[in-house]
Design a protein around this motif. Structure first.
Motif, PDB file in Angstrom:
ATOM      1  N   VAL A   6      27.839 131.816  78.690  1.00 46.22           N
ATOM      2  CA  VAL A   6      28.014 133.269  78.687  1.00 46.22           C
ATOM      3  C   VAL A   6      26.909 133.953  77.886  1.00 46.22           C
ATOM      4  N   ALA A   7      26.414 133.275  76.851  1.00 50.35           N
ATOM      5  CA  ALA A   7      25.391 133.870  75.985  1.00 50.35           C
ATOM      6  C   ALA A   7      23.976 133.714  76.527  1.00 50.35           C
ATOM      7  N   PHE A   8      23.795 132.875  77.543  1.00 50.66           N
ATOM      8  CA  PHE A   8      22.443 132.533  77.998  1.00 50.66           C
ATOM      9  C   PHE A   8      21.620 133.757  78.410  1.00 50.66           C
ATOM     10  N   GLY A   9      22.201 134.611  79.210  1.00 50.24           N
ATOM     11  CA  GLY A   9      21.466 135.794  79.668  1.00 50.24           C
ATOM     12  C   GLY A   9      21.098 136.710  78.535  1.00 50.24           C
ATOM     13  N   LEU A  10      21.980 136.835  77.550  1.00 54.15           N
ATOM     14  CA  LEU A  10      21.716 137.698  76.391  1.00 54.15           C
ATOM     15  C   LEU A  10      20.565 137.143  75.547  1.00 54.15           C
ATOM     16  N   GLU A  11      20.503 135.829  75.441  1.00 57.67           N
ATOM     17  CA  GLU A  11      19.398 135.208  74.701  1.00 57.67           C
ATOM     18  C   GLU A  11      18.062 135.529  75.364  1.00 57.67           C
ATOM     19  N   ASN A  12      18.055 135.492  76.703  1.00 62.22           N
ATOM     20  CA  ASN A  12      16.816 135.805  77.427  1.00 62.22           C
ATOM     21  C   ASN A  12      16.404 137.264  77.273  1.00 62.22           C
ATOM     22  N   LEU A  13      17.385 138.126  77.031  1.00 61.78           N
ATOM     23  CA  LEU A  13      17.082 139.539  76.830  1.00 61.78           C
ATOM     24  C   LEU A  13      16.668 139.848  75.391  1.00 61.78           C
ATOM     25  N   GLY A  14      16.798 138.857  74.521  1.00 62.03           N
ATOM     26  CA  GLY A  14      16.415 139.060  73.125  1.00 62.03           C
ATOM     27  C   GLY A  14      17.422 139.865  72.338  1.00 62.03           C
ATOM     28  N   ILE A  15      18.697 139.815  72.747  1.00 61.81           N
ATOM     29  CA  ILE A  15      19.756 140.541  72.047  1.00 61.81           C
ATOM     30  C   ILE A  15      19.992 139.910  70.675  1.00 61.81           C
ATOM     31  N   SER A  16      20.249 140.735  69.660  1.00 61.76           N
ATOM     32  CA  SER A  16      20.472 140.228  68.308  1.00 61.76           C
ATOM     33  C   SER A  16      21.706 139.324  68.274  1.00 61.76           C
ATOM     34  N   THR A  73      31.457 132.464  85.068  1.00 60.24           N
ATOM     35  CA  THR A  73      30.293 133.129  85.677  1.00 60.24           C
ATOM     36  C   THR A  73      30.448 134.646  85.641  1.00 60.24           C
ATOM     37  N   ILE A  74      31.676 135.122  85.832  1.00 63.97           N
ATOM     38  CA  ILE A  74      31.917 136.569  85.758  1.00 63.97           C
ATOM     39  C   ILE A  74      31.719 137.051  84.326  1.00 63.97           C
ATOM     40  N   ALA A  75      32.204 136.288  83.356  1.00 57.39           N
ATOM     41  CA  ALA A  75      32.027 136.653  81.949  1.00 57.39           C
ATOM     42  C   ALA A  75      30.548 136.707  81.569  1.00 57.39           C
ATOM     43  N   ALA A  76      29.766 135.747  82.085  1.00 61.19           N
ATOM     44  CA  ALA A  76      28.333 135.712  81.790  1.00 61.19           C
ATOM     45  C   ALA A  76      27.635 136.965  82.320  1.00 61.19           C
ATOM     46  N   VAL A  77      28.072 137.399  83.493  1.00 60.22           N
ATOM     47  CA  VAL A  77      27.504 138.626  84.072  1.00 60.22           C
ATOM     48  C   VAL A  77      27.955 139.849  83.271  1.00 60.22           C
ATOM     49  N   LEU A  78      29.229 139.894  82.902  1.00 64.09           N
ATOM     50  CA  LEU A  78      29.754 141.045  82.154  1.00 64.09           C
ATOM     51  C   LEU A  78      29.082 141.203  80.795  1.00 64.09           C
ATOM     52  N   ALA A  79      28.794 140.079  80.154  1.00 68.30           N
ATOM     53  CA  ALA A  79      28.163 140.137  78.836  1.00 68.30           C
ATOM     54  C   ALA A  79      26.820 140.858  78.890  1.00 68.30           C
ATOM     55  N   MET A  80      26.176 140.819  80.044  1.00 69.57           N
ATOM     56  CA  MET A  80      24.902 141.527  80.219  1.00 69.57           C
ATOM     57  C   MET A  80      25.112 143.037  80.341  1.00 69.57           C
ATOM     58  N   GLN A  81      26.372 143.428  80.565  1.00 71.22           N
ATOM     59  CA  GLN A  81      26.765 144.826  80.713  1.00 71.22           C
ATOM     60  C   GLN A  81      25.967 145.548  81.797  1.00 71.22           C
ATOM     61  N   PRO A  82      25.981 145.008  83.014  1.00 71.10           N
ATOM     62  CA  PRO A  82      25.270 145.671  84.114  1.00 71.10           C
ATOM     63  C   PRO A  82      26.061 146.870  84.630  1.00 71.10           C
ATOM     64  N   LYS A  83      25.383 147.741  85.351  1.00 72.12           N
ATOM     65  CA  LYS A  83      26.058 148.880  85.965  1.00 72.12           C
ATOM     66  C   LYS A  83      26.781 148.455  87.242  1.00 72.12           C
ATOM     67  N   ILE A  84      26.285 147.367  87.837  1.00 72.06           N
ATOM     68  CA  ILE A  84      26.778 146.933  89.141  1.00 72.06           C
ATOM     69  C   ILE A  84      27.023 145.425  89.101  1.00 72.06           C
ATOM     70  N   ILE A  85      28.160 144.987  89.655  1.00 71.22           N
ATOM     71  CA  ILE A  85      28.422 143.559  89.816  1.00 71.22           C
ATOM     72  C   ILE A  85      28.531 143.274  91.306  1.00 71.22           C
ATOM     73  N   VAL A  86      27.760 142.288  91.749  1.00 73.58           N
ATOM     74  CA  VAL A  86      27.789 141.872  93.149  1.00 73.58           C
ATOM     75  C   VAL A  86      28.355 140.463  93.198  1.00 73.58           C
ATOM     76  N   LEU A  87      29.418 140.274  93.985  1.00 78.67           N
ATOM     77  CA  LEU A  87      30.078 138.973  94.078  1.00 78.67           C
ATOM     78  C   LEU A  87      30.050 138.517  95.528  1.00 78.67           C
ATOM     79  N   ASP A  88      29.333 137.428  95.775  1.00 76.14           N
ATOM     80  CA  ASP A  88      29.165 136.914  97.133  1.00 76.14           C
ATOM     81  C   ASP A  88      30.173 135.796  97.395  1.00 76.14           C
ATOM     82  N   GLU A  89      31.310 136.146  98.017  1.00 84.19           N
ATOM     83  CA  GLU A  89      32.405 135.211  98.294  1.00 84.19           C
ATOM     84  C   GLU A  89      32.689 134.337  97.072  1.00 84.19           C
ATOM     85  N   PRO A  90      33.056 134.956  95.958  1.00 87.41           N
ATOM     86  CA  PRO A  90      33.198 134.209  94.701  1.00 87.41           C
ATOM     87  C   PRO A  90      34.383 133.255  94.662  1.00 87.41           C
ATOM     88  N   THR A  91      35.290 133.343  95.642  1.00 87.24           N
ATOM     89  CA  THR A  91      36.470 132.482  95.608  1.00 87.24           C
ATOM     90  C   THR A  91      36.542 131.561  96.823  1.00 87.24           C
TER      91      THR A  91
END
Length: 285
Positions: free
Chosen positions: A106-116, A153-171
């Protein structure tokens, strides 16, 4: 206020003889829950790949038209930059999980963004709690169930706090009950957080009740778009190969036989049952 605006989009994969997206124009407003459906190979996934720039920056090919996402022209933006605005959840969660623990994934994307570190801790905990998997934070993502993996995977996306979430047949790999739980989480995020949700899904029995904007595609084109209650009553939908919710089909058959239980087309079994109970209560009152 639109968050995605597409004008006359045409896209052809390298080496393909015909376009996967053929003259598509679409506007998606902020906070909408959009459901994109259609038969296999109709262009749903290809269209979703344009929302964060995977098409045309990763998947090459020929593209014409205009794609504006979160006020950014994707033709001039890199996929990395678009990831700040658009989060994408794929069909198979294992394709997005690789760390030794859930919280590290979940933290991986935030690390790439350089979040504190302090902000990262706050966002990771928030996303884990919101998706109901905080207790799994120290577990390996490959030792948990498919439904739990999809929540990661949804949590990892949410942690990035995007304006839009796109889910391609997630289930697509989940049973109906597990899928229902995932859709409930997604719908809650849409309603409580105001996140624009774009869901690609063929199981309309499970998803039609959540959407306020239905898009039906076939052969790279948008055939129908708008209010799901109006669209799913159209007889042409079945001819395209879209699986209409069983409650909607039953409502249409009853109406054709002169038994109209409601002015509003039901999109789920619960909704249909409630409408029927009201009719019966009135008949016996």
């Amino acid at each position: 206020m639109s968050v995605i605006k597409i004008n006359d989009l045409v896209y052809t994969y390298p080496g393909a003889s015909k376009p996967s997206i053929d003259g598509v124009s679409l506007t998606i407003e902020k906070g909408e829950f959009v459901l994109i459906t259609g038969p296999s190979g109709c262009g749903k996934t290809s269209l979703c790949r344009t929302f964060n720039g995977l098409v045309p920056h990763f998947y090459k090919g020929d593209l014409s038209g205009q794609i504006i996402v979160a006020d950014q022209d994707i033709m001039g933006e890199q996929t990395f930059d678009m990831a700040k605005h658009v989060g994408l959840v794929f069909q198979n969660p294992e394709n997005q999980l690789f760390a030794l623990s859930v919280e590290k994934d979940v933290a991986f994307g935030l690390e790439n963004l350089g979040i504190s570190r302090e902000e990262m801790r706050k966002r990771v905990d928030w996303a884990l709690n919101l998706t109901g998997i905080y207790d799994l934070r120290e577990r390996s993502p490959h030792e948990i169930s498919g439904g739990q993996q999809q929540r990661v995977t949804i949590a990892a996306v949410l942690a990035m706090q995007p304006k839009i979430i796109v889910l391609d047949e997630p289930t697509s790999f989940l049973d109906p009950l597990s899928a229902e739980r995932i859709f409930e989480v997604i719908y809650k995020l849409n309603q409580e957080q105001g996140i624009t949700v774009i869901l690609v899904e063929h199981r309309l029995d499970l998803t039609a009740k959540y959407t306020n904007h239905l898009v039906v595609m076939d052969k790279g084109k948008i055939c129908f778009e708008g209010n799901p209650r109006n669209i799913l009553c159209n007889d042409e939908i079945s001819q395209i190969g879209v699986g209409i919710p069983k409650a909607t089909l039953l409502y249409k058959k009853l109406k054709a036989d002169g038994f109209d239980i409601s002015e509003q087309t039901p999109l789920s079994s619960d909704e249909f049952a409630n409408q029927l109970l009201k009719v019966l209560a009135n008949d016996y009152s």
